[in-house]
Write an enzyme that holds these catalytic residues in place. Structure first.
Site, mmCIF file in Angstrom:
data_model
loop_
_atom_site.group_PDB
_atom_site.id
_atom_site.type_symbol
_atom_site.label_atom_id
_atom_site.label_comp_id
_atom_site.label_asym_id
_atom_site.label_seq_id
_atom_site.Cartn_x
_atom_site.Cartn_y
_atom_site.Cartn_z
ATOM 1 N N LYS A 190 30.960 43.486 98.007
ATOM 2 C CA LYS A 190 31.393 42.101 98.294
ATOM 3 C C LYS A 190 30.328 41.350 99.102
ATOM 4 O O LYS A 190 30.593 40.883 100.220
ATOM 5 C CB LYS A 190 32.714 42.089 99.059
ATOM 6 C CG LYS A 190 33.874 42.723 98.311
ATOM 7 C CD LYS A 190 35.180 42.493 99.041
ATOM 8 C CE LYS A 190 36.357 43.112 98.352
ATOM 9 N NZ LYS A 190 36.343 44.575 98.306
ATOM 10 N N GLY B 270 43.816 52.135 94.523
ATOM 11 C CA GLY B 270 43.295 53.127 95.456
ATOM 12 C C GLY B 270 44.379 54.036 95.965
ATOM 13 O O GLY B 270 44.750 55.029 95.327
HETATM 14 O O1 C5P Z 1 44.243 51.235 98.179
HETATM 15 P P1 C5P Z 1 44.256 49.938 97.419
HETATM 16 O O2 C5P Z 1 44.874 50.068 96.033
HETATM 17 O O3 C5P Z 1 44.847 48.786 98.206
HETATM 18 O O4 C5P Z 1 42.709 49.622 97.174
HETATM 19 C C1 C5P Z 1 42.273 48.394 96.671
HETATM 20 C C2 C5P Z 1 40.799 48.350 96.724
HETATM 21 O O5 C5P Z 1 40.356 47.123 96.152
HETATM 22 C C3 C5P Z 1 40.216 48.402 98.138
HETATM 23 O O6 C5P Z 1 39.024 49.187 98.073
HETATM 24 C C4 C5P Z 1 39.876 46.958 98.462
HETATM 25 O O7 C5P Z 1 38.735 46.878 99.294
HETATM 26 C C5 C5P Z 1 39.573 46.395 97.090
HETATM 27 N N1 C5P Z 1 39.791 44.950 96.910
HETATM 28 C C6 C5P Z 1 40.999 44.334 97.174
HETATM 29 N N2 C5P Z 1 41.128 42.972 97.015
HETATM 30 C C7 C5P Z 1 40.103 42.243 96.571
HETATM 31 C C8 C5P Z 1 38.896 42.869 96.265
HETATM 32 C C9 C5P Z 1 38.780 44.241 96.440
HETATM 33 O O8 C5P Z 1 41.960 45.001 97.535
HETATM 34 N N3 C5P Z 1 40.253 40.957 96.357
#
Ligand code: C5P
Length: 224
Positions: free
Chosen positions: A62, A203
């Site tokens: 990012k 995640g």
């Molecule tokens: O664990 P979880 O499913 O919440 O992980 C989501 C991942 O996507 C994290 O690594 C987070 O940094 C990333 N992310 C997000 N929202 C965004 C961009 C990236 O949650 N807009």
């Protein structure tokens, strides 16, 4: 471009934990996302490790800085075996164009984060003085004009992206059931795919499950 629409976020700064997650994932069912948590601690070595195991890699740093800094940061990353990386659309058109300049002759795709999926309308009203959807719309206009490859948004905004045929979409904020963690604008994997997500990022619901390998298989079946 990857065959699977599933991207699993490996968010761990401990080598043993991150490689334990990796061991249980199947590169024919998912790509993996390495973001700042893992990259800042485990670095390029972890990317080479994952690549060596057959995974396609989305490097989610990012980047958000002035055009020259973003451009040079990307120049330093393009020798890595990665397929996609992220910048922030709010860095502006010139910054996004500078990023695209670096990858114009190579296969790496650049995605722009619109509005973080952890922000609710209340948050975006406070920060941007408008609702999340309106902020996403404004960022999509910039992304389109800068001609980046795609964007990152919540599944709730996919209807704003799909008419813009030049933009691929990645949607985090994926949950099987309502959750009380930091994500706010969430949806199930199946719904997100049905609404046209090119890729879904998930995640913790997978990486913190008791059986990571089975959870990934189940997810893959769900969205078939
Ligand atoms: O664990 P979880 O499913 O919440 O992980 C989501 C991942 O996507 C994290 O690594 C987070 O940094 C990333 N992310 C997000 N929202 C965004 C961009 C990236 O949650 N807009």
């Amino acid at each position: 471009m990857a065959n699977s629409k599933i991207i699993i976020a490996i968010d761990s700064y401990e080598y043993d934990q991150a490689s334990h997650i990796l061991e249980q994932l199947n590169p024919s069912l998912c790509m993996i996302k390495i973001g700042s948590i893992t990259f800042n601690s485990l670095g390029k070595e972890f990317i080479y490790l994952a690549h060596g195991k057959g995974f396609e890699i989305f490097l989610d740093l990012k980047l958000h800085d002035i055009p020259n800094t973003v451009q040079k940061s990307i120049e330093g990353l393009i020798t890595l075996p990665i397929k996609m990386l992220t910048i922030h659309t709010s860095g502006g058109i010139k910054m996004m164009q500078a990023a695209m300049q670096v990858v114009k002759d190579i296969e790496i795709k650049i995605f722009g984060v619109t509005v973080l999926t952890s922000l609710s309308d209340e948050d975006t009203n406070y920060i941007f003085r408008r609702e999340a959807q309106d902020q996403v719309k404004a960022m999509l206009d910039l992304a389109e004009e800068a001609r980046i490859d795609g964007i990152v948004c919540s599944p709730h905004e996919l209807h704003l992206v799909t008419p813009r045929s030049s933009l691929l979409s990645i949607t985090p904020g994926i949950r099987f059931t309502p959750s009380d963690d930091d994500q706010r604008r969430i949806m199930t994997p199946k719904q997100a795919i049905e609404l046209g997500a090119d890729f879904i990022v998930i995640g913790r619901p997978i990486t913190e499950s008791n059986n990571i390998s089975k959870s990934l298989n189940d997810l893959s079946e769900q969205i078939k």
